[in-house]
Design a protein around this motif. Structure first.
Motif, PDB file in Angstrom:
ATOM      1  N   TYR A   1       3.454  52.187  80.398  1.00  0.00           N
ATOM      2  CA  TYR A   1       3.199  52.486  81.804  1.00  0.00           C
ATOM      3  C   TYR A   1       3.794  51.447  82.738  1.00  0.00           C
ATOM      4  O   TYR A   1       4.133  51.725  83.867  1.00  0.00           O
ATOM      5  CB  TYR A   1       1.697  52.627  82.038  1.00  0.00           C
ATOM      6  CG  TYR A   1       0.928  51.345  81.901  1.00  0.00           C
ATOM      7  CD1 TYR A   1       0.782  50.512  83.002  1.00  0.00           C
ATOM      8  CD2 TYR A   1       0.358  50.970  80.699  1.00  0.00           C
ATOM      9  CE1 TYR A   1       0.096  49.335  82.883  1.00  0.00           C
ATOM     10  CE2 TYR A   1      -0.328  49.792  80.578  1.00  0.00           C
ATOM     11  CZ  TYR A   1      -0.464  48.963  81.676  1.00  0.00           C
ATOM     12  OH  TYR A   1      -1.126  47.789  81.567  1.00  0.00           O
ATOM     13  N   LEU A   2       3.919  50.213  82.230  1.00  0.00           N
ATOM     14  CA  LEU A   2       4.452  49.164  83.096  1.00  0.00           C
ATOM     15  C   LEU A   2       5.871  49.505  83.527  1.00  0.00           C
ATOM     16  O   LEU A   2       6.223  49.413  84.694  1.00  0.00           O
ATOM     17  CB  LEU A   2       4.432  47.821  82.374  1.00  0.00           C
ATOM     18  CG  LEU A   2       3.051  47.194  82.202  1.00  0.00           C
ATOM     19  CD1 LEU A   2       3.145  45.949  81.352  1.00  0.00           C
ATOM     20  CD2 LEU A   2       2.441  46.887  83.557  1.00  0.00           C
TER      21      LEU A   2
ATOM     22  N   LEU B   1       5.988  52.362  85.932  1.00  0.00           N
ATOM     23  CA  LEU B   1       5.580  51.992  87.258  1.00  0.00           C
ATOM     24  C   LEU B   1       6.574  51.122  87.970  1.00  0.00           C
ATOM     25  O   LEU B   1       6.864  51.280  89.139  1.00  0.00           O
ATOM     26  CB  LEU B   1       4.286  51.214  87.142  1.00  0.00           C
ATOM     27  CG  LEU B   1       3.153  52.043  87.608  1.00  0.00           C
ATOM     28  CD1 LEU B   1       1.934  51.711  86.852  1.00  0.00           C
ATOM     29  CD2 LEU B   1       3.014  51.801  89.083  1.00  0.00           C
ATOM     30  N   ALA B   2       7.079  50.164  87.202  1.00  0.00           N
ATOM     31  CA  ALA B   2       8.002  49.225  87.803  1.00  0.00           C
ATOM     32  C   ALA B   2       9.210  49.988  88.331  1.00  0.00           C
ATOM     33  O   ALA B   2       9.765  49.643  89.359  1.00  0.00           O
ATOM     34  CB  ALA B   2       8.429  48.184  86.797  1.00  0.00           C
TER      35      ALA B   2
ATOM     36  N   GLN C   1       8.762  51.112  91.621  1.00  0.00           N
ATOM     37  CA  GLN C   1       8.454  50.073  92.602  1.00  0.00           C
ATOM     38  C   GLN C   1       9.629  49.280  93.106  1.00  0.00           C
ATOM     39  O   GLN C   1       9.491  48.527  94.046  1.00  0.00           O
ATOM     40  CB  GLN C   1       7.474  49.083  91.995  1.00  0.00           C
ATOM     41  CG  GLN C   1       6.061  49.592  92.063  1.00  0.00           C
ATOM     42  CD  GLN C   1       5.099  48.468  92.194  1.00  0.00           C
ATOM     43  OE1 GLN C   1       5.425  47.349  91.819  1.00  0.00           O
ATOM     44  NE2 GLN C   1       3.950  48.719  92.724  1.00  0.00           N
TER      45      GLN C   1
END
Lengths: 177, 324
Positions: free
Chosen positions: A90-91, A94-95, A98
């Motif tokens: 998920y990181l 998400l990143a 972002q």
């Protein structure tokens, strides 16, 4: 010949890159590192610059940082699709969404000037002096060689060395990723 | 890290740098052709070359501005300085030294700036490049004051939470102050959070030393993976699992990790990011423990998850979500 000299064009682009893009390269590198995507940071950064090098003009780009970060993101996704790894945690997910969401600050530009000054100061003394004469004061290779009483060959080698140190270290945060 | 099979990026940058250096000195026609061929051989070559040329230009710019900052013009240093002049070798050899000194003075001038205040608003997470090459990431509703001086780098954590990736410079300690506590590092990465009546430090790389303002000797030394809290004067130090270190940094990705804390505490965390506030109807519901990873900017998502997990009801109005 009436066509613009391709060297003039690429010189103007390099000028633009030095102001609009270089300050944000570190942000792009850090984002790539933090995203933990299984992609090679250096490849993506170089390809992102290649996209700019291939442009006829950069006058249509209003926001260099946004353009560069978006290019890096899309290249990272392309590279990712080429790898066999399907699952991203998920990181990474998400990143990806972002990048570039932070407000750009004048810090980046100040930082880039500071960074290059720091790197110039870190050059070996002789290398730095020769770089100053040729790059900053505009001496020719021959003039610099005569002024310092060294061979033109040495001038060329030292300039190459200075450029190597500056380009390899710039934005790379100590050790290369 | 996956290493691509062919040329590595550093090697390409080295060759590009050499080309940029040579074209700076002027290329013969056959060299020009060789450069064009190399640039065309791989898109990365063209990109790396553009970058190297731009870095060369940045060097001139940074230098020129620095000269302006020093405001002490040296004759014969104008940008259009005549090329054809004869100078004694001694003077020439002195010149670069003078330039270097001017550069150093210029940096000094820069560092004398007053503290720079950097703040984030509700819901904002901000990456900041500091002038010494360090980086800071500020969590929501956080404020730091940055003071870069020749002999030290001082950050005041006024409110909130920030993570720092410190550029290595043993000669200029990097200190984060909060209340009467000081966290000191030279080159490392760590996070400092303001607590109700104290502070929390989590080290992600390297080591830091924690001191009390005015105190001569450190009260603790922390390694990567360690956490220290000072609350109402009580100092606690412990090692964290790598997972917990990750979790404490998750906010940088806009995530909140709930690891069994009471719902009331979890809601307080999430509310720091959003205008829409979650409220809990009863203390009993507030004491239920919650687990999971949530997007900080999605209070509704959290509320729905809680409703399902704890069998609660969600009541939503314009500016709040009530859990009951």
């Amino acid at each position: 010949m009436l066509l613009p000299d391709p060297d003039d064009r690429s010189d103007a682009i390099a000028e633009w890159v030095s102001v609009e893009i270089l300050p944000h390269e570190r942000e792009a590198r850090r984002w790539l590192t933090r995203s933990r995507l299984p992609v090679e940071t250096d490849d993506i950064i170089q390809e992102a610059y290649a996209r700019i090098a291939a442009l006829d003009s950069v006058s249509h780009i209003r926001n260099g940082r946004g353009y560069f970060l978006a290019t890096v993101r899309s290249l990272a996704l392309q590279h990712l699709r080429r790898t066999k790894i399907i699952r991203m945690d998920y990181l990474a997910d998400l990143a990806l969404s972002q990048i570039g969401d932070d407000r750009p600050g004048p810090e980046a530009i100040v930082w880039s000037r500071h960074e290059i000054q720091r790197l110039i100061l870190s050059l070996p003394e002789r290398c730095r002096d020769i770089f100053h004469l040729c790059r900053i004061k505009g001496y020719t290779q021959k003039e610099a060689a005569e002024a310092l009483g060294i061979s033109e060959n040495v001038v060329e080698k030292q300039i190459a060395r200075a450029m190597e140190i500056l380009t390899v270290r710039f934005s790379r945060d100590g050790d290369a990723s | 890290m996956i290493v691509s099979g062919a040329e590595d990026g550093n090697a390409i940058d080295r060759i590009a740098a050499e080309w940029a250096g040579r074209s700076l000195l002027g290329l013969a026609p056959e060299e020009r052709a060789a450069l064009a061929a190399w640039r065309a051989a791989d898109p990365r070559h063209a990109g790396s070359y553009l970058r190297a040329v731009a870095i060369g230009k940045l060097a001139v710019k940074a230098h020129t501005e620095d000269r302006q900052a020093v405001a002490e013009p040296v004759p014969a240093h104008g940008e259009a300085a005549p090329r054809s002049f004869v100078l004694s070798r001694r003077r020439l050899l002195g010149a670069p030294l003078a330039v270097s000194l001017a550069l150093a003075v210029g940096l000094g001038v820069y560092h004398q700036f007053m503290a720079d205040r950097i703040s984030t608003e509700r819901g904002e997470i901000r990456n900041v490049a500091l002038s010494d090459g360090s980086a800071a990431v500020l969590n929501t509703v956080s404020t730091i004051d940055v003071r870069m001086e020749p002999a030290r780098r001082t950050i005041d954590l006024v409110t909130g939470q920030a993570w720092f990736d410190v550029a290595h410079d043993p000669a200029r300690p990097f200190e984060v102050h909060h209340g009467d506590m000081i966290v000191r590092a030279t080159g490392t990465a760590f996070q400092v959070s303001a607590l109700q009546d104290g502070m929390e430090v989590v080290v992600t790389e390297g080591t830091v030393v924690v001191l009390r303002a005015g105190g001569a000797s450190p009260i603790a030394q922390l390694r990567a993976g360690q956490r220290l809290t000072v609350e109402q004067g009580q100092v606690q130090q412990r090692s964290l699992d790598p997972i917990h270190v990750e979790q404490s940094l998750a906010w940088q990705q806009g995530m909140i990790v709930l690891d069994g804390e009471p719902l009331a505490a979890a809601v307080e965390k999430v509310n720091r990011y959003n205008d829409i506030q979650i409220e809990i109807a009863t203390a009993q519901l507030g004491s239920r423990r919650v687990y999971g990873t949530f997007r900080a900017r999605d209070p509704e998502g959290l509320a729905k998850a809680v409703a399902i997990a704890l069998d609660a009801e969600v009541e939503k109005t314009d500016d709040r979500i009530l859990l009951k």
